[in-house]
Motif scaffolding. Structure first.
Motif, PDB file in Angstrom:
ATOM      1  N   ASP A 173      90.701 -78.773 -62.061  1.00  0.00           N
ATOM      2  CA  ASP A 173      90.304 -79.604 -63.063  1.00  0.00           C
ATOM      3  C   ASP A 173      88.915 -79.085 -63.483  1.00  0.00           C
ATOM      4  O   ASP A 173      88.031 -79.296 -62.995  1.00  0.00           O
ATOM      5  CB  ASP A 173      90.206 -80.920 -62.634  1.00  0.00           C
ATOM      6  CG  ASP A 173      89.666 -82.008 -63.631  1.00  0.00           C
ATOM      7  OD1 ASP A 173      89.416 -81.479 -65.068  1.00  0.00           O
ATOM      8  OD2 ASP A 173      89.638 -83.038 -63.323  1.00  0.00           O
ATOM      9  N   LEU A 174      89.160 -78.584 -64.541  1.00  0.00           N
ATOM     10  CA  LEU A 174      87.661 -77.829 -65.006  1.00  0.00           C
ATOM     11  C   LEU A 174      87.110 -78.866 -66.336  1.00  0.00           C
ATOM     12  O   LEU A 174      85.992 -78.669 -67.055  1.00  0.00           O
ATOM     13  CB  LEU A 174      87.861 -76.459 -65.550  1.00  0.00           C
ATOM     14  CG  LEU A 174      87.609 -75.326 -64.626  1.00  0.00           C
ATOM     15  CD1 LEU A 174      87.757 -74.077 -64.977  1.00  0.00           C
ATOM     16  CD2 LEU A 174      86.514 -75.744 -63.537  1.00  0.00           C
ATOM     17  N   GLU A 175      87.754 -79.756 -66.460  1.00  0.00           N
ATOM     18  CA  GLU A 175      87.415 -80.756 -67.448  1.00  0.00           C
ATOM     19  C   GLU A 175      86.141 -81.693 -67.041  1.00  0.00           C
ATOM     20  O   GLU A 175      85.512 -82.000 -67.994  1.00  0.00           O
ATOM     21  CB  GLU A 175      88.576 -81.697 -68.006  1.00  0.00           C
ATOM     22  CG  GLU A 175      89.826 -80.982 -68.516  1.00  0.00           C
ATOM     23  CD  GLU A 175      89.546 -80.460 -69.957  1.00  0.00           C
ATOM     24  OE1 GLU A 175      88.887 -80.872 -70.738  1.00  0.00           O
ATOM     25  OE2 GLU A 175      90.161 -79.088 -70.032  1.00  0.00           O
ATOM     26  N   ARG A 176      86.202 -82.014 -65.736  1.00  0.00           N
ATOM     27  CA  ARG A 176      85.222 -82.828 -65.322  1.00  0.00           C
ATOM     28  C   ARG A 176      84.530 -82.100 -64.147  1.00  0.00           C
ATOM     29  O   ARG A 176      85.063 -81.281 -63.376  1.00  0.00           O
ATOM     30  CB  ARG A 176      85.775 -84.377 -64.813  1.00  0.00           C
ATOM     31  CG  ARG A 176      86.228 -85.078 -66.021  1.00  0.00           C
ATOM     32  CD  ARG A 176      86.809 -86.464 -65.615  1.00  0.00           C
ATOM     33  NE  ARG A 176      87.864 -86.557 -65.033  1.00  0.00           N
ATOM     34  CZ  ARG A 176      88.357 -87.265 -64.257  1.00  0.00           C
ATOM     35  NH1 ARG A 176      87.919 -88.417 -64.180  1.00  0.00           N
ATOM     36  NH2 ARG A 176      89.478 -87.138 -63.490  1.00  0.00           N
ATOM     37  N   PRO A 177      83.140 -82.642 -63.913  1.00  0.00           N
ATOM     38  CA  PRO A 177      82.682 -82.101 -62.745  1.00  0.00           C
ATOM     39  C   PRO A 177      83.130 -82.518 -61.383  1.00  0.00           C
ATOM     40  O   PRO A 177      83.753 -83.518 -61.525  1.00  0.00           O
ATOM     41  CB  PRO A 177      81.117 -82.437 -62.835  1.00  0.00           C
ATOM     42  CG  PRO A 177      81.054 -83.450 -63.878  1.00  0.00           C
ATOM     43  CD  PRO A 177      82.248 -83.009 -65.026  1.00  0.00           C
ATOM     44  N   ASN A 178      82.880 -81.606 -60.448  1.00  0.00           N
ATOM     45  CA  ASN A 178      83.832 -82.329 -59.181  1.00  0.00           C
ATOM     46  C   ASN A 178      82.600 -82.084 -57.784  1.00  0.00           C
ATOM     47  O   ASN A 178      81.873 -81.155 -57.963  1.00  0.00           O
ATOM     48  CB  ASN A 178      84.933 -81.237 -58.875  1.00  0.00           C
ATOM     49  CG  ASN A 178      85.435 -81.517 -57.653  1.00  0.00           C
ATOM     50  OD1 ASN A 178      85.199 -81.049 -56.601  1.00  0.00           O
ATOM     51  ND2 ASN A 178      86.546 -82.240 -57.422  1.00  0.00           N
ATOM     52  N   ALA A 179      82.714 -83.125 -57.149  1.00  0.00           N
ATOM     53  CA  ALA A 179      82.003 -83.331 -56.014  1.00  0.00           C
ATOM     54  C   ALA A 179      81.678 -81.909 -55.115  1.00  0.00           C
ATOM     55  O   ALA A 179      80.692 -81.686 -54.872  1.00  0.00           O
ATOM     56  CB  ALA A 179      82.175 -84.192 -55.068  1.00  0.00           C
TER      57      ALA A 179
END
Ligand SMILES: C[S@@+](CC[C@H](N)C(=O)[O-])C[C@H]1O[C@@H](n2cnc3c(N)ncnc32)[C@H](O)[C@@H]1O
Length: 282
Positions: A14-20
């Motif tokens: 998922d590159l739509e939202r930053p990820n931890a």
């Protein structure tokens, strides 16, 4: 500014939202992150400049905890929420103490898993190391998959590592029961090593900044949740706590290994906002 080339993305990422996992990688100086993660990280640093040091102190705790366990003779590890591999991975630290040490890594983030796979293909030994993509919220499934790899011997003590991860489980999720389920499947003599973000006992001036960081993460694909010291302690119920018990990450046996970032909080370890502990299953 130097352009950082974008790594190749696994299909389901998922590159739509930053990820931890990818933001944490950026905090630690890694390259398994995308522009969206770096922008998020930079905003977090603007809000709370010590955030990278805090991430590094957490990583250092992981290293010291694994070294302690390896020195106690624990030579197999199940690392849940293992993250993108970086300096001082669990299997490397364990192997430096016990050359035959074994490790299964688990993460639900495809980038973390893909990078772990690449690392293990390069440096790992198939019968001693494995990585799985999975959600730690399904203990029986994860445990079956982990033991199916043949890497872990379920009859001998295992170090269950869940460092810097449990705060991604919502306050309405049965986080304590999930960990209890894992512990119920592990043999006696196994250990549980963990850490957790908290606002409990943290000094007032930066509580507001931590609240802002918390807000920022609510907009990522991986919001996190603070828990109090009492709530974190519940994860260790029924275990024998190893000294120094539940406490701040920089204070946990700093003599055992890398603790440079933690040392920057000397005199005020609560600045880490990270509680930690190690328990042994009797
Ligand atoms: C802050 S990083 C910590 C990485 C590593 N444990 C360390 O201490 O350096 C948190 C990791 O937990 C993973 N994670 C979060 N929720 C998870 C879940 N439900 N199941 C598996 N992994 C999860 C994230 O993808 C990320 O890689």
């Amino acid at each position: 500014m130097t352009q950082v080339p974008e790594p190749e993305a696994p299909e389901e990422i998922d590159l739509e939202r930053p990820n931890a996992a990818r933001i944490y990688d950026w905090f630690l100086g890694g390259t398994a992150n995308w522009a969206i993660d770096r922008e998020f990280g930079e905003r977090a640093v603007q809000t709370f400049p010590m955030i990278k040091t805090i991430a590094k102190a957490s990583r250092e705790f992981l290293g010291r905890g694994v070294r302690y366990l390896a020195e106690q003779g624990v030579d197999q590890f199940l690392d849940l929420g293992s993250g993108v591999p970086t300096v001082g991975n669990v299997h490397e630290i364990a192997t430096a103490v016990n050359p035959g040490a074994r490790c299964v890594y688990v993460d639900n983030e495809p980038v973390a898993v893909a990078h772990s796979q690449i690392l293990l293909e390069r440096e790992g030994v198939a019968y001693r190391h494995a990585v799985l993509q999975g959600d730690l919220r399904h203990p029986s499934e994860i445990w079956n998959q982990a033991t199916d790899t043949g890497v872990l011997d379920p009859k001998r003590p295992i170090g269950l590592i869940v460092v810097g991860v449990l705060y991604f489980l919502g306050r309405d999720e049965p986080a304590v029961e999930i960990i209890r389920k894992y512990l119920s499947m592990l043999p006696s003599g196994s250990y549980f090593l963990s850490s957790h973000l908290t606002n409990d006992g943290v000094q007032t001036p930066d509580r507001a900044l931590r609240a802002q960081i918390h807000q920022q993460y609510q907009r990522s694909s991986t919001p996190f949740h603070y828990r109090s010291r009492a709530e974190f302690s519940e994860f260790f119920a029924g275990l024998e706590l190893v000294e120094p018990g539940i406490g701040w990450v920089p204070d946990w046996r700093p003599e055992l290994g890398e603790s440079r970032a933690g040392a920057r909080m000397a005199g005020n370890p609560s600045f880490s906002g990270s509680l930690c502990g190690l328990g042994r299953k009797p």
